[in-house]
Design a protein around this motif. Structure first.
Motif, PDB file in Angstrom:
ATOM      1  N   GLU A 119      38.367  45.549  63.767  1.00 21.90           N
ATOM      2  CA  GLU A 119      39.324  44.593  63.201  1.00 21.90           C
ATOM      3  C   GLU A 119      38.968  44.247  61.751  1.00 21.90           C
ATOM      4  N   ARG A 120      37.690  44.134  61.462  1.00 22.07           N
ATOM      5  CA  ARG A 120      37.281  43.808  60.106  1.00 22.07           C
ATOM      6  C   ARG A 120      37.541  44.963  59.149  1.00 22.07           C
ATOM      7  N   MET A 171      18.231  41.110  35.661  1.00 21.62           N
ATOM      8  CA  MET A 171      19.011  40.350  34.686  1.00 21.62           C
ATOM      9  C   MET A 171      19.199  38.896  35.109  1.00 21.62           C
ATOM     10  N   GLU A 172      18.607  38.537  36.270  1.00 27.73           N
ATOM     11  CA  GLU A 172      18.710  37.178  36.795  1.00 27.73           C
ATOM     12  C   GLU A 172      20.167  36.735  36.934  1.00 27.73           C
ATOM     13  N   MET A 173      20.975  37.639  37.517  1.00 22.16           N
ATOM     14  CA  MET A 173      22.402  37.381  37.700  1.00 22.16           C
ATOM     15  C   MET A 173      22.739  36.891  39.103  1.00 22.16           C
ATOM     16  N   GLY A 174      21.733  36.765  39.959  1.00 28.85           N
ATOM     17  CA  GLY A 174      21.999  36.372  41.329  1.00 28.85           C
ATOM     18  C   GLY A 174      22.219  37.583  42.225  1.00 28.85           C
ATOM     19  N   ASP A 175      22.684  37.346  43.444  1.00 25.65           N
ATOM     20  CA  ASP A 175      22.884  38.418  44.414  1.00 25.65           C
ATOM     21  C   ASP A 175      24.100  39.271  44.060  1.00 25.65           C
ATOM     22  N   LEU A 176      23.971  40.577  44.252  1.00 27.65           N
ATOM     23  CA  LEU A 176      25.081  41.500  44.017  1.00 27.65           C
ATOM     24  C   LEU A 176      26.136  41.323  45.102  1.00 27.65           C
ATOM     25  N   SER A 177      27.400  41.178  44.708  1.00 28.73           N
ATOM     26  CA  SER A 177      28.473  41.029  45.694  1.00 28.73           C
ATOM     27  C   SER A 177      29.309  42.299  45.812  1.00 28.73           C
ATOM     28  N   GLN A 178      29.589  42.984  44.700  1.00 31.28           N
ATOM     29  CA  GLN A 178      30.405  44.196  44.734  1.00 31.28           C
ATOM     30  C   GLN A 178      30.106  45.065  43.513  1.00 31.28           C
ATOM     31  N   MET A 179      30.358  46.369  43.662  1.00 28.40           N
ATOM     32  CA  MET A 179      30.296  47.309  42.544  1.00 28.40           C
ATOM     33  C   MET A 179      31.609  48.092  42.523  1.00 28.40           C
ATOM     34  N   VAL A 180      32.128  48.395  41.335  1.00 28.29           N
ATOM     35  CA  VAL A 180      33.393  49.120  41.213  1.00 28.29           C
ATOM     36  C   VAL A 180      33.207  50.342  40.316  1.00 28.29           C
ATOM     37  N   LEU A 181      33.585  51.518  40.829  1.00 29.18           N
ATOM     38  CA  LEU A 181      33.644  52.750  40.044  1.00 29.18           C
ATOM     39  C   LEU A 181      35.119  53.063  39.846  1.00 29.18           C
ATOM     40  N   GLU A 182      35.529  53.264  38.589  1.00 30.71           N
ATOM     41  CA  GLU A 182      36.955  53.435  38.298  1.00 30.71           C
ATOM     42  C   GLU A 182      37.194  54.667  37.445  1.00 30.71           C
ATOM     43  N   THR A 183      38.165  55.479  37.836  1.00 32.21           N
ATOM     44  CA  THR A 183      38.606  56.643  37.072  1.00 32.21           C
ATOM     45  C   THR A 183      40.129  56.610  36.996  1.00 32.21           C
ATOM     46  N   ILE A 211      41.681  43.213  47.106  1.00 30.01           N
ATOM     47  CA  ILE A 211      40.610  43.930  47.807  1.00 30.01           C
ATOM     48  C   ILE A 211      39.303  43.145  47.722  1.00 30.01           C
ATOM     49  N   ARG A 212      39.011  42.634  46.541  1.00 29.33           N
ATOM     50  CA  ARG A 212      37.795  41.841  46.374  1.00 29.33           C
ATOM     51  C   ARG A 212      37.824  40.587  47.241  1.00 29.33           C
ATOM     52  N   LEU A 213      38.989  39.983  47.340  1.00 29.38           N
ATOM     53  CA  LEU A 213      39.134  38.775  48.155  1.00 29.38           C
ATOM     54  C   LEU A 213      38.888  39.076  49.625  1.00 29.38           C
ATOM     55  N   SER A 214      39.398  40.220  50.102  1.00 32.11           N
ATOM     56  CA  SER A 214      39.200  40.583  51.500  1.00 32.11           C
ATOM     57  C   SER A 214      37.732  40.883  51.783  1.00 32.11           C
ATOM     58  N   ILE A 215      37.063  41.521  50.830  1.00 34.59           N
ATOM     59  CA  ILE A 215      35.636  41.793  50.995  1.00 34.59           C
ATOM     60  C   ILE A 215      34.844  40.480  51.014  1.00 34.59           C
ATOM     61  N   ARG A 216      35.182  39.598  50.086  1.00 35.12           N
ATOM     62  CA  ARG A 216      34.486  38.321  49.996  1.00 35.12           C
ATOM     63  C   ARG A 216      34.644  37.501  51.278  1.00 35.12           C
ATOM     64  N   SER A 217      35.858  37.535  51.883  1.00 37.09           N
ATOM     65  CA  SER A 217      36.086  36.779  53.111  1.00 37.09           C
ATOM     66  C   SER A 217      35.249  37.336  54.243  1.00 37.09           C
ATOM     67  N   MET A 218      35.004  38.666  54.246  1.00 37.09           N
ATOM     68  CA  MET A 218      34.140  39.264  55.253  1.00 37.09           C
ATOM     69  C   MET A 218      32.688  38.848  55.025  1.00 37.09           C
ATOM     70  N   GLN A 219      32.260  38.885  53.761  1.00 38.06           N
ATOM     71  CA  GLN A 219      30.887  38.503  53.447  1.00 38.06           C
ATOM     72  C   GLN A 219      30.629  37.031  53.773  1.00 38.06           C
ATOM     73  N   ASP A 220      31.647  36.212  53.633  1.00 38.23           N
ATOM     74  CA  ASP A 220      31.498  34.775  53.920  1.00 38.23           C
ATOM     75  C   ASP A 220      31.692  34.450  55.396  1.00 38.23           C
ATOM     76  N   GLY A 221      32.119  35.457  56.181  1.00 33.55           N
ATOM     77  CA  GLY A 221      32.288  35.259  57.609  1.00 33.55           C
ATOM     78  C   GLY A 221      33.567  34.580  58.018  1.00 33.55           C
ATOM     79  N   THR A 222      34.584  34.600  57.142  1.00 28.99           N
ATOM     80  CA  THR A 222      35.852  33.938  57.463  1.00 28.99           C
ATOM     81  C   THR A 222      36.842  34.880  58.142  1.00 28.99           C
ATOM     82  N   VAL A 223      36.495  36.184  58.249  1.00 32.60           N
ATOM     83  CA  VAL A 223      37.339  37.119  59.006  1.00 32.60           C
ATOM     84  C   VAL A 223      36.449  37.933  59.949  1.00 32.60           C
TER      85      VAL A 223
END
Length: 223
Positions: A119-120, A171-183, A211-223
């Motif tokens: 489902e996720r 770089m002291e940017m905090g935890d990595l949430s997503q990476m994007v490769l674009e062509t 797409i980022r929002l859907s990933i974030r909701s999974m990481q936060d446990g809301t879906v």
């Protein structure tokens, strides 16, 4: 001393990629850099012994500890040495005498503690522009939806995620949430999810925000 065996050639890359290159390999993976020397012994695709010594000899590992260390290296220089059944038994005997046997075994890493639900995955796959989505663990694709072959890129995607995590940490940017490769042909999004990782292939005109929002909701446990 390990049996000589027959050399099948030299390769460079992550150890996890061996399962794709030669899933039923039997023999020794002789490692020579970067950073040290060692070996992993494999029978029908299942590793059963490992050892590693760093160049400065300040790190000496054997068994499971050596195998996990080598599996986490982003790239290794190694030679594949094929063994007969007699050579395999001899290598296993030597490994037992030197404390290099792997207790866990298995060509694939242990299953994650919390598997991804279908489902996720479907939640991400339904986003506009998404072509395919896969969940992988330590370089191995576990579940996939859509039309894309993630088996060939799972190990590389894992390496990219690890590299990105190191960069954000340095770089002291905090935890990595997503990476994007674009062509011009499309987008590839890689994201951590607990002890799993996500890989999403999308069209070039896909709405990254959704797409980022859907990933974030999974990481936060809301879906």
């Amino acid at each position: 001393m390990l049996p000589d065996g027959v050399s099948l050639g030299r390769l460079q890359g992550p150890l996890a990629a061996l399962a794709t290159i030669s899933p039923h390999f039997t023999g020794a993976v002789r490692i020579d850099g970067p950073g040290g020397t060692g070996f992993v012994l494999v029978q029908s695709g299942d590793p059963y012994a490992a050892a590693f010594e760093s160049t400065g000899k300040d790190l000496l590992l054997g068994g499971d500890e050596a195998y996990r260390y080598l599996l986490d290296r982003p790239s290794l220089d190694y030679e594949l040495i094929a063994y007969t059944s007699e050579e395999t038994e001899a290598a296993r005997r030597v490994s037992g005498e030197t404390g290099c046997l792997i207790d866990g075994g298995g060509a694939k890493p242990a299953a994650p503690t919390e598997p991804m639900s279908t489902e996720r995955l479907e939640h991400v796959a339904r986003q506009p522009g998404v072509i395919a989505v896969s969940v992988f663990h330590e370089g191995f694709a576990l579940q996939s939806l859509g039309s894309a072959d993630f088996e060939q890129v799972a190990a590389v995607a894992e390496d990219l995620l690890r590299a990105g995590t190191r960069i954000t940490g340095d770089m002291e940017m905090g935890d990595l949430s997503q990476m994007v490769l674009e062509t011009p042909a499309g987008k590839l999004i890689i994201a951590p999810y607990g002890d799993l990782s996500l890989c999403i292939l999308a069209k070039s005109d896909a709405n990254l925000g959704l797409i980022r929002l859907s990933i974030r909701s999974m990481q936060d446990g809301t879906v």
